[in-house]
Design an enzyme around this catalytic site. Structure first.
Site, PDB file in Angstrom:
ATOM      1  NE  ARG A  95      -5.114  -1.309   9.160  1.00 48.13           N
ATOM      2  CZ  ARG A  95      -3.979  -0.670   8.912  1.00 48.13           C
ATOM      3  NH1 ARG A  95      -3.954   0.446   8.241  1.00 48.13           N
ATOM      4  NH2 ARG A  95      -2.837  -1.166   9.331  1.00 48.13           N
ATOM      5  NE  ARG A 131       1.383  -4.974  11.108  1.00 47.31           N
ATOM      6  CZ  ARG A 131       2.526  -4.956  10.427  1.00 47.31           C
ATOM      7  NH1 ARG A 131       3.560  -5.685  10.809  1.00 47.31           N
ATOM      8  NH2 ARG A 131       2.633  -4.218   9.365  1.00 47.31           N
ATOM      9  CE  LYS A 186      -2.351  -0.837   3.791  1.00 45.99           C
ATOM     10  NZ  LYS A 186      -1.801  -2.140   4.204  1.00 45.99           N
ATOM     11  NE  ARG A 222       7.183  -3.279   6.346  1.00 45.77           N
ATOM     12  CZ  ARG A 222       5.891  -2.949   6.265  1.00 45.77           C
ATOM     13  NH1 ARG A 222       5.404  -2.445   5.147  1.00 45.77           N
ATOM     14  NH2 ARG A 222       5.083  -3.117   7.281  1.00 45.77           N
ATOM     15  NE  ARG A 249       5.687  -0.743  10.243  1.00 45.96           N
ATOM     16  CZ  ARG A 249       4.575  -0.697   9.520  1.00 45.96           C
ATOM     17  NH1 ARG A 249       4.590  -0.140   8.317  1.00 45.96           N
ATOM     18  NH2 ARG A 249       3.457  -1.216   9.993  1.00 45.96           N
TER      19      ARG A 249
HETATM   20  P1  AMP Z   1       0.208   0.443   8.731  1.00 45.61           P
HETATM   21  O1  AMP Z   1       1.405   1.313   8.583  1.00 45.61           O
HETATM   22  O2  AMP Z   1      -0.937   0.864   7.859  1.00 45.61           O
HETATM   23  O3  AMP Z   1       0.533  -1.015   8.597  1.00 45.61           O
HETATM   24  O4  AMP Z   1      -0.326   0.667  10.230  1.00 45.61           O
HETATM   25  C1  AMP Z   1       0.479   0.313  11.336  1.00 45.61           C
HETATM   26  C2  AMP Z   1      -0.370   0.262  12.592  1.00 45.61           C
HETATM   27  O5  AMP Z   1      -0.960   1.560  12.818  1.00 45.61           O
HETATM   28  C3  AMP Z   1      -1.562  -0.676  12.534  1.00 45.61           C
HETATM   29  O6  AMP Z   1      -1.212  -2.009  12.860  1.00 45.61           O
HETATM   30  C4  AMP Z   1      -2.490  -0.065  13.576  1.00 45.61           C
HETATM   31  O7  AMP Z   1      -2.048  -0.344  14.899  1.00 45.61           O
HETATM   32  C5  AMP Z   1      -2.275   1.427  13.351  1.00 45.61           C
HETATM   33  N1  AMP Z   1      -3.229   1.971  12.348  1.00 45.61           N
HETATM   34  C6  AMP Z   1      -2.941   2.476  11.114  1.00 45.61           C
HETATM   35  N2  AMP Z   1      -4.050   2.902  10.498  1.00 45.61           N
HETATM   36  C7  AMP Z   1      -5.083   2.675  11.361  1.00 45.61           C
HETATM   37  C8  AMP Z   1      -6.482   2.886  11.316  1.00 45.61           C
HETATM   38  N3  AMP Z   1      -7.085   3.412  10.229  1.00 45.61           N
HETATM   39  N4  AMP Z   1      -7.216   2.524  12.388  1.00 45.61           N
HETATM   40  C9  AMP Z   1      -6.663   1.999  13.489  1.00 45.61           C
HETATM   41  N5  AMP Z   1      -5.344   1.751  13.594  1.00 45.61           N
HETATM   42  C10 AMP Z   1      -4.548   2.091  12.552  1.00 45.61           C
END
Ligand code: AMP
Length: 194
Positions: A88, A144, A13, A127, A133
């Site tokens: 999400r 996740r 993404k 990654r 991270r």
């Molecule tokens: P990502 O970088 O999109 O993989 O997001 C990393 C982490 O951020 C996720 O595992 C969630 O803990 C949090 N997160 C990101 N976007 C959202 C969202 N829209 N709603 C809730 N938690 C989020």
């Protein structure tokens, strides 16, 4: 142009959102990147979000909605956005739609980057070796993926019913995926305005 990318963790993404935003000359907004910045800066949002992120759980809705309101409206008024990581859940989509519709900044098209599970896991483990991270480790990666299946995948039906869903095979090389998204978005956008 107001787009949303949906995909399991590791689907690409962030990479694709950057490229697609550059192609259409709009802003890439990543909820995960914004949250990580809040954590790094030690803000109130960051302090509240951190433990959820480390466990691979979703951060509470109000935090994410408050954080995104300003940047999304600003981007929409400046020509558009590619949102990555938000919404999400169906609940987030409905909450955001209520506000965004009034302001004329709601999502026009949702794009699913469809990637096989084995590929997702191997990309995330790779990654994790360089990303720094805290959530790119085997246990959190697994959680996740589960959270995606249980809480995010129902969004596909939400956008499909509204005839706003585009599905792209994300298993292919990066350039091919970008191209495929661009072509399909252009085709769908024509229909939206006709
Ligand atoms: P990502 O970088 O999109 O993989 O997001 C990393 C982490 O951020 C996720 O595992 C969630 O803990 C949090 N997160 C990101 N976007 C959202 C969202 N829209 N709603 C809730 N938690 C989020």
């Amino acid at each position: 142009m107001r787009l949303l990318l949906i995909g399991a963790p590791g689907a690409g993404k962030g990479t694709q959102a950057d490229r697609i935003a550059a192609h259409f000359g709009v802003v890439h907004i990543s909820s995960g990147d914004l949250l990580r910045k809040h954590v790094a800066d030690g803000t109130a949002i960051g302090r509240a979000a951190r433990e959820y992120m480390d466990r691979g759980e979703l951060v509470p809705n109000t935090l994410v909605l408050d954080m995104l309101r300003k940047p999304v409206v600003a981007a929409a008024n400046a020509g558009g956005y590619v949102l990555d990581g938000f919404p999400r859940t169906v609940e987030q989509a409905e909450a955001a739609y209520g506000v965004a519709k009034e302001l004329g900044v709601a999502v026009q098209l949702a794009i699913l980057l469809d990637v096989k599970r084995e590929e997702l896991i191997s990309r995330l483990l790779a990654r994790g070796e360089t990303s720094g991270r805290s959530d790119d480790n085997a246990e959190t990666i697994e959680r996740r993926q589960q959270v995606y299946e249980e809480q995010t995948a129902p969004l596909l039906e939400y956008y499909r019913q509204r005839e706003r869903l585009i599905i792209v095979n994300g298993d292919r090389p990066v350039d091919e995926v970008t191209w495929s998204v661009v072509v399909q978005v252009q085709r769908a956008a024509k229909q939206l305005t006709e």
